[in-house]
Design an enzyme around this catalytic site. Structure first.
Site, PDB file in Angstrom:
ATOM      1  N   GLU A 192      42.521  45.776  45.435  1.00 12.63           N
ATOM      2  CA  GLU A 192      41.461  46.375  44.629  1.00 12.63           C
ATOM      3  C   GLU A 192      41.132  47.787  45.104  1.00 12.63           C
ATOM      4  OE1 GLU A 192      39.293  42.328  43.104  1.00 12.63           O
ATOM      5  OE2 GLU A 192      38.344  43.331  44.758  1.00 12.63           O
ATOM      6  N   GLU A 384      44.832  37.554  41.223  1.00 15.73           N
ATOM      7  CA  GLU A 384      43.520  36.938  41.490  1.00 15.73           C
ATOM      8  C   GLU A 384      42.865  36.593  40.161  1.00 15.73           C
ATOM      9  OE1 GLU A 384      40.524  38.565  44.081  1.00 15.73           O
ATOM     10  OE2 GLU A 384      42.065  39.516  45.338  1.00 15.73           O
TER      11      GLU A 384
END
Ligand code: BG6
Length: 485
Positions: A192, A384
């Site tokens: 991220e 994810e």
């Protein structure tokens, strides 16, 4: 009319994803140094002033190092994967996993981040883990940096603010590529990458209270991560024939709150602010639309000669992303706000939310996948997606997590439709196959797993593992290549 049926490709990867700092524990074993995650404190819900406890101050670190603080640091404990990885991997194998995402805790390999030589016991630990995965035919997908900047780099350079950190990262990347070249094909540089501008400490080991201009500092840190990612991609291709490097974004699709064009424009801008990270990674340059944003916010990225060439020459091979929520954009944001992954959003009346307020939007996943594929035409890996929820253990030890099954099956269904739309999707790794420490709150009771771990928020429990209903459900999903949802 011919009937069209969306299907997953035969070689689709099924599995789950984790991060070293949330599962390993053993924070001071095997020569490991401290990292950013090791200083994150557990704050009980009734004492929390924010939805998360991600940003850390210099004072908290000082108190922790001097022993003045009595705070617990759950990410030092994890769920003891460091000692139980064989048992855990056997459980993943039982579900039929073909891929497992984990991160290497950078400070296990270079305890201070800036050390000249790597720490052999740290390297050996991941050799053991990769060998165990190979035994079960599970492909590792490895993140180099998942909120685990070594503390030594924070102390010396304020983390990624210092350009020196780029070289230290590249040395670390080269070291693990060379060591694991026959064991790992799929890599991801930064988890991220957008985190660094949301929580500079979490994403970049940056103590904002040490900076005169924290906004400038975090974007400078981001530039260094972009460079480091490109240079690591270069090295991977030199060292590991057939190695694939991915970038990773917390994708946040923004919908306009109303059909008022001003809201539509705001949603477009918010989407650009989310997608610019993958624009740089995949297209190899800063998009032009950022000029206005940087000017407005007095951000001036300091570049050295050659930086732009590096970004251009070594883009990523694939795009990976986390997807939990969608968000609403409004030019006049009034109304109820709810929590979400990394950021809050206005409440969407069409969506339900998790116990933590995160808005559940399976169709949004199909939208996000189509948007990303249209934009980059690169393979996409979902690394994810999952539901954090409270689980109840029944007297006979069973755990009936039908809410998790419901969440995951709806997302997988939409993902399948996206494949039918033509998206080149490599695989699906749910977060997380086994209960672990929450990133944002350091709670244990925010559970994501198919496997239950007997541990509570205060650190008590036997750490014993058990299978939830979703364990048996996911096994069938994998067996049927996503047909049996
Ligand atoms: C992602 C992170 O943002 O969300 C993971 O990459 C994290 O590390 C996951 O665990 C879920 O968030 P949380 O805060 O519920 O653990």
């Amino acid at each position: 009319m011919t009937h069209f049926k969306a299907q997953f490709p035969k070689n689709f990867y099924w599995g789950g994803a984790t991060a070293a700092n949330q599962i390993e524990g053993g924070y001071d074993e095997g020569g490991k140094g401290l990292s950013a995650a090791d200083f994150v404190e557990y704050i009980p819900k009734d004492q929390r002033t924010k939805d998360n406890a991600m940003e850390i101050t210099s004072e908290q670190i000082r108190k922790s190092l001097s022993g003045e603080s009595t705070a617990r640091h759950p990410k030092r404990e994890g769920i003891d994967f460091y000692h139980r990885y064989k048992e855990d991997i056997a459980l993943l194998a039982e579900m039929g996993f073909t891929a497992f995402r984990l991160s290497i805790h950078w400070a296990r390999i270079f305890p201070n981040g800036y050390d000249e030589t790597p720490n052999e016991p740290g390297l050996q630990f991941y050799d053991n883990v990769f060998d165990e995965l190979a035994k079960h035919n599970i492909e590792p997908v490895v993140t180099l940096s998942h909120y685990e900047t070594p503390y030594g780099l924070t102390e010396k350079y304020n983390g990624w603010v210092g350009r020196e950190t780029v070289d230290h990262f590249v040395r670390y990347a080269e070291t693990v590529f060379a060591r694991y070249k026959d064991k790992v094909k799929f890599w991801i540089t930064f988890n991220e990458i957008n985190m660094i501008t949301i929580s500079p400490y979490t994403g970049g080991g940056i103590l904002s209270d040490q900076e005169k201009d924290p906004v400038q500092a975090k974007y400078q840190g981001l530039h260094h991560q972009f460079l480091a990612s490109s240079l690591a991609t270069k090295k991977l291709h030199e060292i590991v024939p057939g190695g694939k490097m991915g970038c990773m974004l917390a994708r946040m699709s923004h919908y306009p709150n109303t059909s008022n064009p001003i809201d539509v424009l705001k949603a477009q801008q918010d989407n650009q602010n989310n997608l610019f990270y993958t624009d740089v990674h995949a297209r190899g340059e800063y998009p032009k639309y950022l000029d206005r944003y940087f000017a407005k916010n007095n951000i001036e990225i300091v570049k050295e000669a050659g930086d732009d060439d590096i970004l251009k020459k070594y883009p990523v091979d694939y795009i990976s992303m986390s997807y939990y929520v969608s968000m609403l954009s409004s030019d006049s944001p009034e109304g109820e706000v709810t929590a979400g992954n990394l950021m809050n959003s206005l409440k969407n009346p069409y969506l339900e939310a998790s116990d933590w307020g995160w808005q559940i939007d399976p169709v949004g996943l199909r939208v996000a996948l189509n948007d990303m594929y249209d934009r980059y035409q690169l393979p996409i890996f979902i690394v994810e997606n999952g539901l954090g929820a409270y689980d109840k253990v029944e007297e006979d030890g069973s755990i009936h997590d039908d809410y998790r099954i419901d969440y995951l099956s709806k997302h997988i269904e939409q993902m399948k439709e996206a494949v039918g739309d033509g998206v080149d999707l490599m695989g699906y790794l749910s977060w997380a196959p086994i209960d672990l420490i929450s990133m944002s709150t350091s709670e244990m009771s925010k559970r994501y797993g198919f496997v239950y771990v007997d541990k509570d928020d205060e650190g008590g429990g036997t750490l014993e593992r058990s299978r939830k209903d979703s364990f048996f459900w996911y096994k069938k999903v994998i067996e049927s290549n996503g047909e049996n949802l």
